[in-house]
Design a protein around this motif. Structure first.
Motif, mmCIF file in Angstrom:
data_model
loop_
_atom_site.group_PDB
_atom_site.id
_atom_site.type_symbol
_atom_site.label_atom_id
_atom_site.label_comp_id
_atom_site.label_asym_id
_atom_site.label_seq_id
_atom_site.Cartn_x
_atom_site.Cartn_y
_atom_site.Cartn_z
ATOM 1 N N VAL A 67 -9.345 -27.887 -61.054
ATOM 2 C CA VAL A 67 -7.934 -28.070 -61.388
ATOM 3 C C VAL A 67 -7.195 -28.521 -60.133
ATOM 4 O O VAL A 67 -7.729 -28.459 -59.028
ATOM 5 C CB VAL A 67 -7.290 -26.774 -61.951
ATOM 6 C CG1 VAL A 67 -7.958 -26.350 -63.247
ATOM 7 C CG2 VAL A 67 -7.313 -25.650 -60.936
ATOM 8 N N THR A 68 -5.952 -28.953 -60.305
ATOM 9 C CA THR A 68 -5.154 -29.384 -59.163
ATOM 10 C C THR A 68 -4.708 -28.176 -58.347
ATOM 11 O O THR A 68 -4.686 -27.038 -58.843
ATOM 12 C CB THR A 68 -3.899 -30.159 -59.611
ATOM 13 O OG1 THR A 68 -3.046 -29.266 -60.326
ATOM 14 C CG2 THR A 68 -4.266 -31.371 -60.481
ATOM 15 N N ASP A 69 -4.326 -28.428 -57.101
ATOM 16 C CA ASP A 69 -3.803 -27.365 -56.250
ATOM 17 C C ASP A 69 -2.578 -26.712 -56.881
ATOM 18 O O ASP A 69 -2.416 -25.488 -56.832
ATOM 19 C CB ASP A 69 -3.431 -27.911 -54.863
ATOM 20 C CG ASP A 69 -4.645 -28.337 -54.040
ATOM 21 O OD1 ASP A 69 -5.786 -28.021 -54.437
ATOM 22 O OD2 ASP A 69 -4.435 -28.988 -53.003
ATOM 23 N N GLN A 70 -1.701 -27.529 -57.487
ATOM 24 C CA GLN A 70 -0.482 -27.004 -58.101
ATOM 25 C C GLN A 70 -0.799 -26.088 -59.285
ATOM 26 O O GLN A 70 -0.185 -25.031 -59.451
ATOM 27 C CB GLN A 70 0.436 -28.151 -58.561
ATOM 28 C CG GLN A 70 0.988 -28.979 -57.428
ATOM 29 C CD GLN A 70 0.000 -30.060 -56.942
ATOM 30 O OE1 GLN A 70 -1.083 -30.253 -57.479
ATOM 31 N NE2 GLN A 70 0.386 -30.750 -55.876
ATOM 32 N N THR A 71 -1.766 -26.504 -60.101
ATOM 33 C CA THR A 71 -2.165 -25.669 -61.234
ATOM 34 C C THR A 71 -2.724 -24.343 -60.743
ATOM 35 O O THR A 71 -2.386 -23.281 -61.273
ATOM 36 C CB THR A 71 -3.202 -26.404 -62.108
ATOM 37 O OG1 THR A 71 -2.588 -27.570 -62.644
ATOM 38 C CG2 THR A 71 -3.734 -25.526 -63.227
ATOM 39 N N MET A 72 -3.553 -24.393 -59.712
ATOM 40 C CA MET A 72 -4.131 -23.156 -59.194
ATOM 41 C C MET A 72 -3.052 -22.278 -58.572
ATOM 42 O O MET A 72 -3.098 -21.050 -58.687
ATOM 43 C CB MET A 72 -5.243 -23.445 -58.187
ATOM 44 C CG MET A 72 -5.981 -22.195 -57.741
ATOM 45 S SD MET A 72 -6.591 -21.130 -59.101
ATOM 46 C CE MET A 72 -7.788 -22.207 -59.872
#
Length: 144
Positions: A67-72
């Motif tokens: 997943v993206t850094d933002q999602t995590m």
């Protein structure tokens, strides 16, 4: 105009892709309800599963969970608010934070793992079915 929500009666006539999509959606909805009762989301469970062997930098966790850094970041925020993980400064690099499973997080992860077979009913103990799914995913991921 009334739209019927009843599926076609002859499921055997459905294309395989439709069968897989419907089965996945049904399992996902049931699983989401079970996890919600534990204060988890599917994304949160994946993060907890990935953290079970030790703390990880959030970027590494995102990469391993695909997943993206933002999602995590949002996922870890929710897990931290629930008391399932903590964030601590990385002793090797103060600019990074490590996400670490708490005792509560480990317990809820273990509970979710125990609940999965009951969710899937007869499929939960069917090694041949699980092996077939793994084979299908592996072949599709490889483009074969």
């Amino acid at each position: 105009m009334t739209v019927s929500t009843t599926p076609e009666p002859d499921l055997s006539s459905w294309p395989t892709g439709r069968l897989l999509a419907v089965a996945a959606r049904l399992v996902e909805h049931r699983w989401a309800a079970v996890l919600d009762g534990m204060g988890l989301t599917h994304a949160g469970l994946i993060a907890l599963h990935t953290l079970r062997d030790g703390p990880l930098p959030q970027r590494t966790l995102a990469q391993r969970c695909q997943v993206t850094d933002q999602t995590m970041s949002r996922t870890v925020d929710r897990l931290a608010k629930a008391g399932f993980v903590t964030r601590t400064a990385d002793p090797r690099d103060a600019r990074r934070h490590l996400a670490k499973l708490t005792a509560r997080g480990r317990a809820v992860h273990e509970r979710a793992v125990r609940e999965e077979p009951a969710l899937l009913g007869v499929l939960g103990d069917d090694d041949a079915f699980r092996t077939g799914l793994l084979d299908l995913i592996t072949r599709l991921s490889a483009g074969g």
